[in-house]
Design a protein around this motif. Sequence first.
Motif, PDB file in Angstrom:
ATOM      1  N   VAL A 166       0.823  -1.211   0.000  1.00 44.07           N
ATOM      2  CA  VAL A 166       0.000   0.000   0.000  1.00 44.07           C
ATOM      3  C   VAL A 166       0.860   1.265   0.000  1.00 44.07           C
ATOM      4  O   VAL A 166       0.430   2.309  -0.473  1.00 44.07           O
ATOM      5  N   LYS A 167       2.092   1.160   0.485  1.00 38.33           N
ATOM      6  CA  LYS A 167       2.977   2.317   0.364  1.00 38.33           C
ATOM      7  C   LYS A 167       3.382   2.502  -1.101  1.00 38.33           C
ATOM      8  O   LYS A 167       3.370   3.609  -1.614  1.00 38.33           O
ATOM      9  N   SER A 207       1.823   1.439  -3.777  1.00 39.02           N
ATOM     10  CA  SER A 207       0.703   1.903  -4.602  1.00 39.02           C
ATOM     11  C   SER A 207       0.343   3.340  -4.224  1.00 39.02           C
ATOM     12  O   SER A 207      -0.021   4.134  -5.088  1.00 39.02           O
ATOM     13  N   GLY A 208       0.470   3.675  -2.955  1.00 41.01           N
ATOM     14  CA  GLY A 208       0.197   5.050  -2.534  1.00 41.01           C
ATOM     15  C   GLY A 208       1.110   6.036  -3.254  1.00 41.01           C
ATOM     16  O   GLY A 208       0.677   7.082  -3.727  1.00 41.01           O
ATOM     17  N   LEU A 209       2.393   5.685  -3.378  1.00 39.43           N
ATOM     18  CA  LEU A 209       3.328   6.556  -4.093  1.00 39.43           C
ATOM     19  C   LEU A 209       2.974   6.641  -5.572  1.00 39.43           C
ATOM     20  O   LEU A 209       2.987   7.710  -6.172  1.00 39.43           O
ATOM     21  N   TYR A 243       0.062   6.227  -7.011  1.00 40.50           N
ATOM     22  CA  TYR A 243      -1.131   7.023  -7.284  1.00 40.50           C
ATOM     23  C   TYR A 243      -0.962   8.474  -6.857  1.00 40.50           C
ATOM     24  O   TYR A 243      -1.623   9.355  -7.384  1.00 40.50           O
ATOM     25  N   THR A 244      -0.041   8.732  -5.933  1.00 41.62           N
ATOM     26  CA  THR A 244       0.273  10.133  -5.633  1.00 41.62           C
ATOM     27  C   THR A 244       0.911  10.777  -6.854  1.00 41.62           C
ATOM     28  O   THR A 244       0.601  11.910  -7.210  1.00 41.62           O
ATOM     29  N   LEU A 250      -0.492   9.135   1.271  1.00 39.53           N
ATOM     30  CA  LEU A 250      -0.466   7.800   0.654  1.00 39.53           C
ATOM     31  C   LEU A 250      -1.863   7.202   0.682  1.00 39.53           C
ATOM     32  O   LEU A 250      -2.326   6.592  -0.283  1.00 39.53           O
ATOM     33  N   SER A 260      -4.159   8.780  -1.940  1.00 35.94           N
ATOM     34  CA  SER A 260      -3.880   8.327  -3.302  1.00 35.94           C
ATOM     35  C   SER A 260      -4.412   6.910  -3.523  1.00 35.94           C
ATOM     36  O   SER A 260      -4.993   6.611  -4.566  1.00 35.94           O
ATOM     37  N   ASN A 261      -4.233   6.038  -2.543  1.00 33.11           N
ATOM     38  CA  ASN A 261      -4.788   4.688  -2.668  1.00 33.11           C
ATOM     39  C   ASN A 261      -6.311   4.737  -2.747  1.00 33.11           C
ATOM     40  O   ASN A 261      -6.936   3.943  -3.447  1.00 33.11           O
TER      41      ASN A 261
END
Lengths: 414, 375, 422
Positions: free
Chosen positions: A297-298, A300-302, A304-305, B285, B288-289
Amino acid sequence: MNFDDTPQEAEFRATARKWMEANAPKKYEAELSKSSLGRIRLEKEEIVDVGKAWQKKKAEGGWACLHWPKEYGGRGATPIEKVIWQQEEGVYGKLTQPFQIGEGMCGPTVMAFGSEEHKRHYLPKLASGEHIWCQLFSEPAGGSDVAGLRTRAEKKGDDWIINGQKIWTSGAHYSDYGLLITRTDPNVPKHKGLTMFFLDMKSKGVEVRPIKQANGMQEFNEVYFTDVVIPDSQRLGAVGDGWNVSLTTLMNERMSIGSRLATGFPEMFEFCSNLMTEDGLAIDDPATRSKLASWAVKASGLKYTSYRAISSLSKGERPGPENSIGKLVSGTMLQDIATYAMDLEGAAGALTGADEEAASGQFQQMLLSSPSMRIAGGTDEILRNIIAERVLGLPGDIRVDKDVPFNKIPTKGR
Amino acid sequence: MNFDFSDEQKQMRDAARKFLAEKCPPKAVREVLDGKATYDKALWKGLAEMGFLGVAIPEEFGGAGAGHLELCVIAEEMGRALAPVPFSSTVYLAAEALLLAGSDAQKQKWLPKIASGDAIGTLALFEGKGNPSPQAIKLSAAGGTLNGVKKPVPDGAIADFAVVAARTGSTGRDADISLFLVDLKAGGVEVRSLTNIDPTHGQAELTFKNCKAEPLGAAGEGWGILTQVLDRAAVLMAFEQVGGSDRALEMGRDYALDRIAFGRPIGSFQAVKHILADMYVSATLARSNCYYGAWALSTNASELPEAAAAARISATQAFQHCSKNNIQVHGGMGFTWEFDCHMYYRRANATAVTLGSLSYWEDQLIDRMRKKNAA
Amino acid sequence: MDLKDNGMNFDDTPQEAAFRAEAKAWIGANAPKQYEEELRKSSLGRTVLKGANILEVAKAWQKRKADAGWACLHWPKEYGGRGSSPIERVIWQQEEGPFGKLSGMFIIGHGMCGPTMMAFAGEEEKRKYLPPLASGEKVWCQLFSEPAGGSDVAGLRTRAEKKGDDWIINGQKIWTSGAHYSDYGILLTRTDPNVAKHKGLTMFFLDMKSPGVEVRPIKQASGQSDFNEVYFTDVKIPDSQRLGAVNDGWNVSLTTLMNERMSIGAGVSTGFPELFDFCNSLMLDDGPAIEDRNVRSRLANYAVKASGLKYTSMRAISALSKGDRPGPENSIGKLVAGSMVQEVAMYALDLQGAAGVLSGPEDAEVAGKFQAMLLRAPGTRVEGGTDEIMRNIIAERVLGLPGDIRVDKDVPFNKIPTKGRA
C-alpha cells in the motif's frame, strides 16, 4: 476520474510504442528488467556507453528530453506525453540514469538563467547525451546546509578564479560540464554571497577523485578546484544571486528524483512468490503477508500520488513540494525490504555473490545502497522539514546563522 | 488520464463540507458522545434533504443517481466531521447490498426510504470475535425464519432493517451462506445496545428468534455478494478514514502553530515538525490509494478487490497514525475529554476493525495480488 | 544480583535471601488476599475493585505495611521508613507483587514529594510530615504543570507574593494527579517575574484544605478522571513551608522531577504480559493465535522490548546496590513503554476482529481490558514528560548533545511572547 488516454494521447502512445518496437536495444531488456537499486550493470558493456548510444538514438528520433522546446533538443511535448513516453520506454529508461541530473537539474537551470546563445549551444548536446552534466553543490562543510559552502570565486578581469572543494558529485568522473555554485562574498550572510556558474569539467585545475562508498561501489566523487578559470559569460544569474538560482535546480532535483523511484516492492513480491521455505511458499506465511501488504500500500500510494501530480500537471498546475514524500517513503522502504528479504534467506542472507543465493544478491546490494537513498538529494530530515514548512505551513527552524556575515559563522576551526 | 475528481464533484465536496460545518460541529457530535442521543436525527434529515443519502442510488429508486465517485466525496466529509449518524451502515452496507442483490420489489421498498432518510439499514454479519469468513456464520435460516445471534451490528439498535448473513447449508463451502432481509420493526428480533470504544457510533447485539425473513439474492450466493459489499464498503469507509486523518492532521498543525512553549511555537521544534510531516505522508499515501479505489469502484473494474483492500489498509493505518499523534502534538490537553482529539482517536480505532481487522485485509490484499499475478 | 569478577548472577546473597524470606512470610500472613485476583488482572487504564473503594483498600494496606515497618523501605526510620538498602526495596517490590498496584495513589508522595521534603525541609517539618506520608495516612500531590507551561515547566505563571511572614498564592495548576484526595501538595510558584524564567521560581508545600484552594477534576479522553485542575485564590502559606531559598525553586524542582521520571519509569506498563496471555488462549479462524506466524513475529518484537526494559531496570538496580546514582538513562522506560502499550492495545483489538470495537466489560473480549488500555495509552506518552521531552533528555543528558536553542533563556519572564495569554 479515468485512466483512459484521450484520442491525442492514444495516438501519441501508438507512435511512441511503434518507435520503441523498431529501435529499442532489445538485447539488454532481460538484464535491465532484473536490475534494481544498487545493481544496474550490464554483463559485457559499460552502462554509460550503452546509455549514450540509446540517448543519441532517441534524440535523432525526437524522443529525448520530450518536454524541452525543439530548438534546445527536445520535442515540445506536454507533461502528459512525457509520462506516456516513460511508460512506453519501460525498462530502457534505466539506461538514462547518467543523464538524469543533466536533464532534470542542469538543463532547466541553464534554460532559466543562461543566455540564448548558450542555450542553443549547450542544451541540444545535453539532450542527446553527447555531453553529460553534473551538479557541483555539496561540500564537506555544507551537506544539508547547502548555503554553508566555502568554494571561492574571485573576479579577475573578465574571468572568475575558482578555488575549493565539492563532494558527493554524481558522475563527475564521466561528466563534460558541471553546474557550480560558489561563494563570491563572504562578508554578507551566507545565502546572500553566492553565485552560480557552469564550467567545462576538462578545465585546467579541476581534479576528480572517486569516493568509495559503503556499498563498495563508486558513483560519487570529490572534485577539487585549484585556480580554475571560468569566463564571466558562464555565470548563471546575477552575482550574489546564486542561492535563488540554486532553488530552481534543487526544486527540479527533488521532482526528478521523485519520478522514477525504486521502492523494492515489485522485486520483493516476486521473490516471496517464488521462495520456498521449510513450510511452504514465503508468500503463504502470515507474517510475510502482513509485511508485504504494508509495503504494497505504500508502493501503490506513491504510484497514485504521482498519478495525481501528473493529473494536476496536465491541467496546467505546477506540482508543489508535496512530491518530497516520494523519496522520503521509498528510502526507508528499500532498506526495510532489503533487510526482510535477507531475513527470509536465513543465514544465507549474508552471502552477496551473484551465484550464491536465490535472488542473485539483489537484496544484499539493495541493503548496502539504500542508506544513500535516505541522504542524497535531501536527507529524510530535510524532506520532513520541507513538508512541515512548505506544505503544512509550520515555522522554519531558528537559524542562528541567518543574519550573520558568512565569515563570522562558527566553524570548529575549518 | 484524469486521476482527480471533476469540478462538479469538488463542488459537491465543498457543499458537503459547508453543510457539515454548520450542522455537525463538534458540539453536535458530543451530544451523541455523551449519550444524550443515539444519533443526530436532525442531521440525518438534513443529509437526506441535501440528497447525500441517495447520491449513489438510481433515480428510479428515489436517489440522485449521481454515482459512487460522488459518494466517495461525501464519505470523506462525513469522516472529517465525525458525523454521528448511521451513514456507513445504511449507505455503504445496506444500500450497496440491495443494489447488488435486491429484487426490484425489495429495492422499491427500501431504497427510496434510505434516500429520504426514513429508513436506517445495516448489515448483520459478525457473530462475536473474528473476521469475515463463511465458517464463522452460525446463525441459521430454515423455512424463511432465522435463529441466532449477531454481534457487533453497527447501528443495530436504531436500524429499521438489516441484511443478515445466514447459514443455509453445511457443506463447508461458500455456498452454505445466503443473505436475508429482515424488517427489524416486525418482531422476532431482540436488540441490545453494546458499549463500544466510539460512543458516537452505536453497536448492538441482535438476537433472532424464529424471525421472519425474506431472501436477498439467490440462495447460496450470500458469500459472493457479501464479499462484493465489503469491498465496496471498504473503499467508502477508507474515504471516511482519510477525511478523519486530514482533520486530525490539521488540528495538530493548528495547535503546533498556536501553542507556545520555551518562548516559541512548538511547531518550530523539529521533533514536533517531523511528527506532523509523517502524519502528512501517511494521509497522502492513503488518499492516493483511495482515489484508485474510487476509480475501481465507480467503474466496477476487475481491479476493485485489490484496490479496495489497498485503500482499506492504507486509510486504516493513516487514521490510526494521525489520530494518535494528533493527541501527542496536543500533549496533556489532547488527552482531555474537552478537546476533540480523542473523538478522532476513538473513531480511528473503531473503523479499524468494524469491517474486519487490518490483519484480515492485509491477508486479503496479498491473496488478491497473487491471483492477479497468476492470471 | 551482582556483577562480580567471577560472573554475573541473579542469586540472592545470604542476607538478601533472609530478607526475602522475612518479607514473603509477612506478606503471606498480612496481604489482603481477597483482592489478589482482581489486582492481578488489572492493567493500564483499568484498576478497579468490585464492591470496594480502592482508595480505602490502598490506605489500609499502606497503614498495615507501615505499622510493621514495610512502608517506604529506603527512607530513614525516623521519617517512617525502614532504612533499607536499594536492593532490599527491589526484593520487597518483587514479593509484594500484584498488591503493589495498591500503591498507585502514594507513588507521587513517596517518589517525589517525600524526597523533596527530605532534601529541603527543616528537621521539625520532616519529623512531622514524613511519617504520616509514609504510612498513607496523608496523601500528597505535586503542583507543577500549568495551562501555559506543560513540557515547559519553568514557563509557569502562578504567583506567590510575600506579605509579612506569609506568602499569598494566586493562579492555576493543571494535570495534578490525585489532587481531589490529597492532604498536602508541593507547589512551584513564580516569585519574581522580572528575571529570566528559571530564576524567579520558589517552592512551597501546603495544606490542600487551605482556604482558597479549589480542585476541579479533568475528564480525560478515556472518560476517567485521574487528574485535576487546582485553582488558588489568595491562598496563604507561611514562610516556614518554603522549600529551598526564594527564587531557587527551579533547582528544588529538578530534585522532584528527577525522582518523578525514575518512579514513573519503574512500574511502567508495557501491555506485553497481557497480550501474551491473551494470544495463548485466543483461537483464530485457522487455529490458536499463538501458532500464527504473524502473531508470533509481533509477540517476539514486543517480548524483547519488554525484557529489554526489565533488564535495563535490573542493571540500574545493580548500579544502585553499588551506591551509584541512577541517571537519566531511566527515561527510556516510559518512552519505550508508552508507544508500545498503545501498539499492543491496537493489535489486541485487531486480533478480535470486528468485535474489537466493543468495550463493555460484559461483552468485550477479556472484559474490555485492551479497549481500556487503548484509550488510556495516549496519556502515558504525555504525562511525566512527553515522548519528545524524553528523547531530548536522552540526547542531551545521556548522549551529551547540545540543548535546543532557548530563545527565552535570558529574557525576563514578563517579556516572553505568549500569544496574548495573560
